[in-house]
Design a protein around this motif. Structure first.
Motif, PDB file in Angstrom:
ATOM      1  N   TYR A  61       0.844  -1.206   0.000  1.00 41.81           N
ATOM      2  CA  TYR A  61       0.000   0.000   0.000  1.00 41.81           C
ATOM      3  C   TYR A  61       0.869   1.242   0.000  1.00 41.81           C
ATOM      4  CZ  TYR A  61       0.793   0.166   5.092  1.00 41.81           C
ATOM      5  OH  TYR A  61       1.358   0.225   6.342  1.00 41.81           O
ATOM      6  N   ARG A  62       0.241   2.344  -0.432  1.00 43.00           N
ATOM      7  CA  ARG A  62       0.966   3.613  -0.491  1.00 43.00           C
ATOM      8  C   ARG A  62       0.423   4.562   0.562  1.00 43.00           C
ATOM      9  NH1 ARG A  62      -0.170   5.008  -6.560  1.00 43.00           N
ATOM     10  NH2 ARG A  62      -2.074   3.934  -5.943  1.00 43.00           N
ATOM     11  N   VAL A  63       1.299   5.350   1.137  1.00 42.02           N
ATOM     12  CA  VAL A  63       0.833   6.390   2.045  1.00 42.02           C
ATOM     13  C   VAL A  63       1.277   7.735   1.503  1.00 42.02           C
ATOM     14  CG1 VAL A  63       0.939   4.881   4.064  1.00 42.02           C
ATOM     15  CG2 VAL A  63       2.855   6.376   3.559  1.00 42.02           C
ATOM     16  N   ASP A  64       0.508   8.746   1.877  1.00 42.60           N
ATOM     17  CA  ASP A  64       0.821  10.091   1.442  1.00 42.60           C
ATOM     18  C   ASP A  64       1.283  10.896   2.654  1.00 42.60           C
ATOM     19  OD1 ASP A  64       0.339  12.312  -0.731  1.00 42.60           O
ATOM     20  OD2 ASP A  64      -0.426  13.076   1.185  1.00 42.60           O
ATOM     21  N   VAL A  65       2.492  11.419   2.583  1.00 41.46           N
ATOM     22  CA  VAL A  65       3.022  12.235   3.679  1.00 41.46           C
ATOM     23  C   VAL A  65       3.356  13.601   3.106  1.00 41.46           C
ATOM     24  CG1 VAL A  65       4.752  12.391   5.512  1.00 41.46           C
ATOM     25  CG2 VAL A  65       4.085  10.143   4.631  1.00 41.46           C
ATOM     26  N   ASN A  66       2.534  14.583   3.416  1.00 45.76           N
ATOM     27  CA  ASN A  66       2.717  15.955   2.917  1.00 45.76           C
ATOM     28  C   ASN A  66       2.987  15.996   1.411  1.00 45.76           C
ATOM     29  OD1 ASN A  66       2.657  16.574   5.690  1.00 45.76           O
ATOM     30  ND2 ASN A  66       4.881  16.330   5.830  1.00 45.76           N
ATOM     31  N   GLY A  67       2.189  15.266   0.677  1.00 43.48           N
ATOM     32  CA  GLY A  67       2.331  15.307  -0.784  1.00 43.48           C
ATOM     33  C   GLY A  67       3.377  14.354  -1.337  1.00 43.48           C
ATOM     34  N   ASN A  68       4.097  13.648  -0.475  1.00 42.74           N
ATOM     35  CA  ASN A  68       5.068  12.658  -0.937  1.00 42.74           C
ATOM     36  C   ASN A  68       4.520  11.247  -0.706  1.00 42.74           C
ATOM     37  OD1 ASN A  68       7.373  14.478  -1.533  1.00 42.74           O
ATOM     38  ND2 ASN A  68       7.130  14.914   0.653  1.00 42.74           N
ATOM     39  N   THR A  69       4.875  10.345  -1.613  1.00 40.52           N
ATOM     40  CA  THR A  69       4.362   8.980  -1.495  1.00 40.52           C
ATOM     41  C   THR A  69       5.435   8.039  -0.947  1.00 40.52           C
ATOM     42  OG1 THR A  69       2.948   9.396  -3.394  1.00 40.52           O
ATOM     43  CG2 THR A  69       3.296   7.096  -2.806  1.00 40.52           C
ATOM     44  N   ILE A  70       5.015   7.106  -0.105  1.00 40.46           N
ATOM     45  CA  ILE A  70       5.870   5.994   0.315  1.00 40.46           C
ATOM     46  C   ILE A  70       5.095   4.716   0.020  1.00 40.46           C
ATOM     47  CG2 ILE A  70       7.134   4.876   2.211  1.00 40.46           C
ATOM     48  CD1 ILE A  70       7.037   7.528   3.739  1.00 40.46           C
ATOM     49  N   THR A  71       5.763   3.731  -0.589  1.00 38.96           N
ATOM     50  CA  THR A  71       5.112   2.450  -0.853  1.00 38.96           C
ATOM     51  C   THR A  71       5.595   1.429   0.173  1.00 38.96           C
ATOM     52  OG1 THR A  71       5.020   2.945  -3.212  1.00 38.96           O
ATOM     53  CG2 THR A  71       4.764   0.628  -2.590  1.00 38.96           C
ATOM     54  N   PHE A  72       4.656   0.821   0.887  1.00 42.23           N
ATOM     55  CA  PHE A  72       4.994  -0.206   1.872  1.00 42.23           C
ATOM     56  C   PHE A  72       4.632  -1.586   1.346  1.00 42.23           C
ATOM     57  CE2 PHE A  72       4.982   3.398   4.699  1.00 42.23           C
ATOM     58  CZ  PHE A  72       5.977   3.082   5.611  1.00 42.23           C
ATOM     59  N   LEU A  73       5.534  -2.537   1.496  1.00 40.06           N
ATOM     60  CA  LEU A  73       5.214  -3.926   1.169  1.00 40.06           C
ATOM     61  C   LEU A  73       4.652  -4.590   2.424  1.00 40.06           C
ATOM     62  CD1 LEU A  73       8.334  -5.091  -0.862  1.00 40.06           C
ATOM     63  CD2 LEU A  73       6.232  -4.022  -1.687  1.00 40.06           C
ATOM     64  N   ASP A  74       3.593  -5.341   2.236  1.00 40.51           N
ATOM     65  CA  ASP A  74       2.961  -6.040   3.363  1.00 40.51           C
ATOM     66  C   ASP A  74       3.679  -7.329   3.726  1.00 40.51           C
ATOM     67  OD1 ASP A  74       1.004  -4.653   4.559  1.00 40.51           O
ATOM     68  OD2 ASP A  74      -0.644  -5.440   3.361  1.00 40.51           O
ATOM     69  N   THR A  75       4.408  -7.869   2.747  1.00 44.38           N
ATOM     70  CA  THR A  75       5.123  -9.127   2.986  1.00 44.38           C
ATOM     71  C   THR A  75       6.192  -8.906   4.027  1.00 44.38           C
ATOM     72  OG1 THR A  75       5.283  -8.890   0.607  1.00 44.38           O
ATOM     73  CG2 THR A  75       5.887 -11.051   1.544  1.00 44.38           C
ATOM     74  N   PRO A  76       6.271  -9.764   5.035  1.00 42.41           N
ATOM     75  CA  PRO A  76       7.362  -9.607   5.998  1.00 42.41           C
ATOM     76  C   PRO A  76       8.687  -9.583   5.240  1.00 42.41           C
ATOM     77  CG  PRO A  76       5.862 -11.341   6.668  1.00 42.41           C
ATOM     78  CD  PRO A  76       5.444 -10.921   5.296  1.00 42.41           C
ATOM     79  N   GLY A  77       9.510  -8.620   5.589  1.00 37.37           N
ATOM     80  CA  GLY A  77      10.734  -8.348   4.845  1.00 37.37           C
ATOM     81  C   GLY A  77      11.555  -9.539   4.439  1.00 37.37           C
ATOM     82  N   HIS A  78      11.882 -10.437   5.398  1.00 43.34           N
ATOM     83  CA  HIS A  78      12.866 -11.442   5.014  1.00 43.34           C
ATOM     84  C   HIS A  78      12.291 -12.479   4.061  1.00 43.34           C
ATOM     85  CE1 HIS A  78      11.305 -13.843   8.384  1.00 43.34           C
ATOM     86  NE2 HIS A  78      11.739 -14.872   7.693  1.00 43.34           N
ATOM     87  N   GLU A  79      10.962 -12.692   4.120  1.00 39.35           N
ATOM     88  CA  GLU A  79      10.359 -13.591   3.133  1.00 39.35           C
ATOM     89  C   GLU A  79      10.466 -12.989   1.745  1.00 39.35           C
ATOM     90  OE1 GLU A  79       6.327 -14.886   4.099  1.00 39.35           O
ATOM     91  OE2 GLU A  79       7.035 -15.138   6.154  1.00 39.35           O
ATOM     92  N   ALA A  80      10.161 -11.701   1.672  1.00 37.91           N
ATOM     93  CA  ALA A  80      10.263 -11.020   0.381  1.00 37.91           C
ATOM     94  C   ALA A  80      11.692 -11.089  -0.127  1.00 37.91           C
ATOM     95  CB  ALA A  80       9.826  -9.575   0.523  1.00 37.91           C
ATOM     96  N   PHE A  81      12.640 -10.847   0.762  1.00 36.57           N
ATOM     97  CA  PHE A  81      14.038 -10.848   0.345  1.00 36.57           C
ATOM     98  C   PHE A  81      14.477 -12.197  -0.194  1.00 36.57           C
ATOM     99  CE2 PHE A  81      15.266  -7.160   3.253  1.00 36.57           C
ATOM    100  CZ  PHE A  81      15.181  -6.274   2.196  1.00 36.57           C
ATOM    101  N   THR A  82      14.144 -13.273   0.541  1.00 38.51           N
ATOM    102  CA  THR A  82      14.611 -14.588   0.089  1.00 38.51           C
ATOM    103  C   THR A  82      14.047 -14.911  -1.280  1.00 38.51           C
ATOM    104  OG1 THR A  82      13.136 -15.292   1.857  1.00 38.51           O
ATOM    105  CG2 THR A  82      15.382 -16.050   1.979  1.00 38.51           C
ATOM    106  N   ALA A  83      12.736 -14.724  -1.443  1.00 32.77           N
ATOM    107  CA  ALA A  83      12.120 -15.052  -2.724  1.00 32.77           C
ATOM    108  C   ALA A  83      12.742 -14.234  -3.842  1.00 32.77           C
ATOM    109  CB  ALA A  83      10.619 -14.803  -2.655  1.00 32.77           C
TER     110      ALA A  83
END
Ligand code: GDP
Ligand code: MG
Length: 354
Positions: free
Chosen positions: A104-126
């Motif tokens: 999902y994406r969040v908006d912080v004062n007009g700037n976007t950050i994209t967050f991955l929901d997958t726990p980090g290390h699972e995403a990394f290994t794959a």
């Protein structure tokens, strides 16, 4: 084998030498011990097929950072992602499908950050298995009442191996026994030294429960993104990464894709690992139907012929035929590799006897 058994034991899993373990665990161990190469070879072939031109500097445009959350179990990864989502996601458009996609994406004062929901290390290994990388910044969550734990160290190793920026979120500061300084001190041992300890790692005290410090964390993410200058060319054929995928009863194969370069459009022919197809529909992280998605944008796509693996690279191609060719080459190369492997197979028993 003893090193493997020991490693699992350190994670709290007691196994014997001939015990079966699940795929994810095996994958993680193989990566840890550097045993995985088959996918890289396949990727080489595909890469040759689709040689990436160096992008001219004047085509590059600033793109949002892609962030994942890592850390020891129960230190608050899910709570933190939920807290950020609750406080900062722009309200759902009416008519949107109520459905979570893997990012999902969040908006912080007009700037976007994209967050991955997958726990980090699972995403990394794959993804590392496929020579790909989705994340720019890893948020290392450490509970202030618990400190550095085995999976904290694992997370640090994963993030360092993937060469991503680490920001430390010291969570649960609302707890009476929270000790932020102790966390800082413990992490110095792993090269993460806070600014007030003479280092350059950003530490953000937060509470996923009271939401204290969340805005500061988001600001620090944006600051870090600015420093590392994240850029991509939006005006080219899309290239991205499969975050997660499944077979949906009504819609067929659906894949959450993070577009990394270019712009993905409805109607594009795409190849993703052994799968191919034409993008029939896309929905964004608010459940809205969209026609296109640019760099750092997560979208769920429909139209693939099968369910691709998470971590697979997805590419828009010139035609359906080309997309199919790439997918078939991928399958053929995989088969060839499998056959070669079987020829050279060493029995595990023989290995253990050494
Ligand atoms: P994960 O395993 O890292 O995803 O951790 P969870 O988000 O599931 O959180 C584990 C437990 O810690 C849950 O019971 C949460 O309610 C609790 N928790 C998470 N964040 C905080 C926090 O900021 N303060 C307090 N007091 N508890 C928290
Ligand atoms: Mg969780």
């Amino acid at each position: 084998p003893s090193a493997v058994v020991k490693k699992l034991f350190m994670q709290g899993k007691v196994v014997t030498i001939n015990q079966e373990i699940d795929f994810e665990t095996a994958e993680e161990i193989a990566l840890e011990f550097n045993c995985i190469c088959e996918h890289e070879e396949v990727i080489d072939v595909i890469a040759e097929l689709l040689k990436e031109e160096e992008e001219a500097a004047d085509t590059l445009v600033t793109r949002p950072p892609v962030v994942c959350v890592m850390g020891h179990v129960d230190h608050g990864k899910t709570s933190l992602l939920d807290a950020i989502r609750e406080t900062h996601v722009t309200s759902k458009e009416s008519g949107g499908i109520t459905q979570k996609i893997g990012a999902y994406r969040v908006d912080v004062n007009g700037n976007t950050i994209t967050f991955l929901d997958t726990p980090g290390h699972e995403a990394f290994t794959a993804m590392r298995m496929r020579g790909a990388q989705a994340t720019d910044i890893a948020i290392l969550v450490v509970a202030a009442d618990d400190g550095v734990m085995p999976q904290t160290i694992e997370a640090i190793n994963h993030a360092k191996a993937a060469n991503v920026e680490i920001i430390v979120a010291v969570n649960k500061i609302d707890k009476p026994n929270a000790n932020i300084e102790k966390v800082k001190q413990e992490l110095t041992e792993y090269g993460l030294i806070a600014e007030d300890w003479g280092g350059s790692t950003i530490f953000c005290p937060v509470s996923a429960h009271t939401k204290e410090g969340i805005d500061n964390l988001l600001e620090m993410i944006l600051l870090t993104a600015e420093i590392i200058e994240l850029k991509a060319n939006p005006n080219r054929k899309a290239r991205g990464i499969v975050i997660e995928a499944e077979l949906d009863k009504g819609r067929g194969p659906v894949a959450t894709v993070l577009v990394q370069k270019g712009t993905l459009r409805v109607g594009d022919s795409v190849a993703a690992g052994s799968c191919y197809g034409k993008v029939r529909a896309m929905i964004d992280d608010t459940g809205r139907r969209v026609k296109e998605a640019g760099p750092s944008t997560p979208v769920e796509i429909q139209g693939l012929n099968d369910v691709p693996n998470a971590g697979e690279i997805i590419m828009a191609m010139d035609s359906d035929k080309e997309a199919r060719n790439v997918a078939e080459t991928f399958i053929a190369e995989n088969k060839k590799k499998l056959l070669d492997d079987t020829k050279h197979k060493v029995s595990l028993d023989a290995l253990f006897e050494q």
